[in-house]
Design a protein around this motif. Structure first.
Motif, mmCIF file in Angstrom:
data_model
loop_
_atom_site.group_PDB
_atom_site.id
_atom_site.type_symbol
_atom_site.label_atom_id
_atom_site.label_comp_id
_atom_site.label_asym_id
_atom_site.label_seq_id
_atom_site.Cartn_x
_atom_site.Cartn_y
_atom_site.Cartn_z
ATOM 1 N N MET A 13 0.854 -1.300 0.032
ATOM 2 C CA MET A 13 0.206 -0.499 0.129
ATOM 3 C C MET A 13 0.433 1.116 -0.477
ATOM 4 O O MET A 13 0.503 2.173 -0.747
ATOM 5 N N THR A 14 1.777 1.377 0.497
ATOM 6 C CA THR A 14 2.954 2.206 0.967
ATOM 7 C C THR A 14 3.592 1.831 -1.027
ATOM 8 O O THR A 14 3.203 3.238 -1.911
ATOM 9 N N GLY A 17 0.966 4.402 -2.888
ATOM 10 C CA GLY A 17 0.759 5.943 -2.710
ATOM 11 C C GLY A 17 1.650 5.980 -2.832
ATOM 12 O O GLY A 17 1.301 7.598 -3.069
ATOM 13 N N ALA A 20 1.334 7.099 -6.410
ATOM 14 C CA ALA A 20 -0.076 7.644 -6.541
ATOM 15 C C ALA A 20 0.924 9.902 -6.717
ATOM 16 O O ALA A 20 0.591 10.582 -7.520
#
Length: 163
Positions: A13-14, A17, A20
């Motif tokens: 997830m890091t 992120g 993004a």
């Protein structure tokens, strides 16, 4: 085992992120460059219009170089890349529009390119008598240079004006 799976999910997830954030930064840079380019285009267009407005006056100045920005046809000015290396600072007229958000006001050069005689067509058939009715027509090339929010965004536009 649950702790290891949870840590791997947090790591993934890091990474998503961070990707993004990097993508949004790139989008912001591209939007800024597009804005600078658009400002430069609008400034060059405004300079072009001011040069064309000068040509709508009842009497025109002499195009012999005595007035800055007004010249007889410049040698090589129709070749590719000529205007990129042209001495805009010293040999062009600066507009006095007071445009905001641009690094410098647009500049323009007007060249008297050709003067020719054209047939005066009144809608009738072409015959010998109509070929004797000619009008003197002069063509002018207006070249304008505009800068955007940074001096790296430059647009050069040209138009031909018949008078």
């Amino acid at each position: 085992m649950t702790l290891i799976v949870g840590l791997i999910m947090v790591l993934l997830m890091t990474l998503v992120g961070m990707a993004a954030i990097r993508g949004s930064n790139m989008q912001e840079l591209m939007a800024g460059n597009m804005r600078d380019r658009n400002l430069a285009f609008q400034a060059a267009e405004a300079g072009l219009r001011q040069g064309e407005n000068l040509l709508t006056n009842a009497t025109l100045p002499v195009f012999d170089g005595t007035t800055v920005g007004l010249y007889d046809a410049i040698d090589g000015s129709s070749s590719t890349g000529f205007w990129d290396t042209y001495g805009w600072a010293a040999a062009s007229a600066t507009t006095s529009m007071g445009l905001e958000y641009v690094t410098s006001q647009p500049r323009y050069v007007i060249e008297e390119v050709t003067s020719s005689s054209t047939l005066s067509m009144d809608g009738g058939a072409i015959d010998f008598a109509s070929t004797l009715k000619t009008e003197d027509t002069t063509f002018y090339r207006v070249t304008s240079r505009g800068e955007g929010g940074t001096n790296g965004a430059v647009v050069i536009l040209q138009s031909t004006y018949k008078r």
